[in-house]
Design an enzyme around this catalytic site. Structure first.
Site, PDB file in Angstrom:
ATOM      1  CG  ASN A   9      48.274 -42.079  18.110  1.00 41.69           C
ATOM      2  OD1 ASN A   9      48.290 -43.287  18.299  1.00 41.69           O
ATOM      3  ND2 ASN A   9      49.365 -41.382  17.824  1.00 41.69           N
ATOM      4  CE  LYS A  16      50.587 -39.385  22.355  1.00 41.87           C
ATOM      5  NZ  LYS A  16      51.840 -39.301  21.574  1.00 41.87           N
ATOM      6  NE  ARG A  90      50.660 -44.098  14.695  1.00 37.52           N
ATOM      7  CZ  ARG A  90      51.693 -43.945  15.526  1.00 37.52           C
ATOM      8  NH1 ARG A  90      51.567 -43.201  16.595  1.00 37.52           N
ATOM      9  NH2 ARG A  90      52.837 -44.566  15.275  1.00 37.52           N
ATOM     10  CG  HIS A 179      57.012 -44.318  13.783  1.00 36.49           C
ATOM     11  ND1 HIS A 179      58.204 -44.891  14.176  1.00 36.49           N
ATOM     12  CD2 HIS A 179      56.181 -44.427  14.853  1.00 36.49           C
ATOM     13  CE1 HIS A 179      58.100 -45.317  15.426  1.00 36.49           C
ATOM     14  NE2 HIS A 179      56.876 -45.049  15.856  1.00 36.49           N
ATOM     15  NE  ARG A 239      58.145 -51.041  20.260  1.00 40.37           N
ATOM     16  CZ  ARG A 239      57.428 -50.261  19.444  1.00 40.37           C
ATOM     17  NH1 ARG A 239      57.162 -50.649  18.208  1.00 40.37           N
ATOM     18  NH2 ARG A 239      56.981 -49.098  19.863  1.00 40.37           N
ATOM     19  CD  GLU A 332      58.544 -33.292  18.565  1.00 40.62           C
ATOM     20  OE1 GLU A 332      57.972 -32.624  19.459  1.00 40.62           O
ATOM     21  OE2 GLU A 332      57.919 -34.037  17.789  1.00 40.62           O
ATOM     22  CD  GLU A 380      52.548 -39.850  14.773  1.00 34.70           C
ATOM     23  OE1 GLU A 380      53.090 -40.906  14.416  1.00 34.70           O
ATOM     24  OE2 GLU A 380      52.301 -39.577  15.960  1.00 34.70           O
TER      25      GLU A 380
END
Length: 395
Positions: A9, A16, A90, A179, A239, A332, A380
């Protein structure tokens, strides 16, 4: 036969990764390189429950990827680079080209590059990651896993904009959503944990520096807040989210900005950062608000209100609500944001137990809540690894 699959990612200044033994879904190593190209770059990785952190200069993604492969070799997780059978990447935007994950070839790389104009913060670095891994792991199969794919099940009333129809036909201008691997993962996990009856009508709240909501009915995306690009929808870290389009030429005229400068402002200087003047990180904004900063307090109110607004709309789309899911960094970890969001949702049957909420328990709903409220850490990377196994023909 088991395969070692690497899930990647790539962010604008981060990388990641997780290395899996598949199909067992055993994590062999995981980690993250942060602050790429910035002072005080960090490389954190975990092997066998042991976490290591190093502080070292990492100039670009090429160096970050080399550092990851070198760590896997020197630690003995892999004996040689050829042990990695597949790499899943990703990729933010797949446009109308890719309703599902695909093996990477020249055409795929060309399309990802073309679509960079629609996802300028992500597609370019996603492509860099693909190209660098191709050089370092020439024997591995590369698979592109698109953020947009999960939302291909949306009906046309959800994805169409009321522009002249030929713009959709000629240029593919429509809502795509993002996402996808995260929304899909938490909806599957909720079904596994709570059963079919409690997960027929789900709203997934992926809340982080980038945020989006997804209405999911019977496991399929019905609507989502991000649009043609990841700029639309909710207020995010830097954003903007939704806006009256007439504001844009007004700003250009008043401030003498061109369209590229306006786009830079909308992506990098707006959202929580623009409203609060403090930070794009909700933790910093909360701290400032608690210390009496009125703009920070206002920014949080706008953030929460926008989420509540979409939850109400999406409950209408799916005919009610069985389970509300919070995931990603804010979802989370911020019990205060979850609490603020749920306060005005009693009309949907949402009621949370504040003690469970403060502990970030799996289920935070009160006993008399009509709706299950879950805090599910997203993954993910496992969705990416599963797609590599399927697309590369390893299953």
């Amino acid at each position: 036969m088991s395969k070692k699959i690497l899930s990647i990612n790539s962010g604008s200044s981060s990388l990641k990764f997780k290395l899996y033994k598949m199909p067992d879904e055993q994590v062999l190593a995981s980690g993250q390189v942060d602050r790429i190209g910035i002072e005080n770059s960090t490389f954190n990785y975990k092997i066998n429950d042991k976490t290591t952190e190093t502080l070292r200069p990492i100039k670009n993604h090429d160096e970050a990827i080399k550092a990851v492969i070198n760590m896997l070799l020197t630690s003995g997780v892999i004996a040689n680079k050829n042990e990695i059978a597949g790499v899943g990447h990703r990729v933010s935007h797949g446009g109308s080209y890719y309703p599902e994950s695909v093996l990477v070839d020249k055409d795929v790389k060309k399309r990802i590059d073309e679509l960079s104009v629609l996802s300028p913060l992500h597609n370019p670095v996603n492509l860099i990651g693909i190209q660098d891994f191709e050089k370092l792991l020439p024997s591995a199969k590369e698979v592109a896993v698109f953020d947009t794919s999960f939302h291909q099940t949306m009906p046309e009333e959800s994805y169409m904009y009321a522009l002249p129809y030929e713009y959709y036909e000629k240029y593919g201008i429509r809502r795509y959503g993002f996402h996808g691997p995260s929304h899909e993962y938490v909806s599957l996990k909720a079904n596994e944990l709570f059963g079919n009856e409690k997960t027929r009508r789900v709203i997934s709240c992926h809340l982080g520096n980038g945020s989006s909501l997804c209405a999911i009915k019977d496991g399929k995306s019905v609507n989502t807040s991000m649009g043609f690009t990841p700029l639309a929808g909710l207020v995010m870290g830097s954003r903007l989210g939704d806006i009256d389009p007439e504001i844009l030429p007004f700003i250009e005229s008043k401030l003498g900005m061109d369209s590229h400068e306006v786009l830079e402002m909308l992506n990098k200087k707006s959202g929580l950062l623009g409203l609060s003047g403090v930070s794009s990180d909700v933790r910093d904004v909360e701290k400032a608000a608690n210390n009496g900063n009125a703009r920070a307090e206002m920014a949080l109110k706008v953030f929460v209100h926008q989420i509540q607004h979409y939850i109400g709309a999406y409950a209408s789309d799916i005919g009610g609500l069985d389970t509300l899911i919070f995931t990603a960094g804010i979802g989370e970890h911020s019990w205060t944001m979850r609490s603020a969001i749920c306060k005005k949702l009693a009309y949907l049957g949402v009621k949370i137990d504040e003690e469970k909420n403060k502990q970030s328990a799996l289920s935070i709903e009160a006993k008399d809540s009509k709706v299950k409220v879950a805090v599910i850490p997203t993954d993910e990377e496992i969705m990416i690894a599963r797609d590599v196994m399927r697309v590369a023909g390893f299953n």
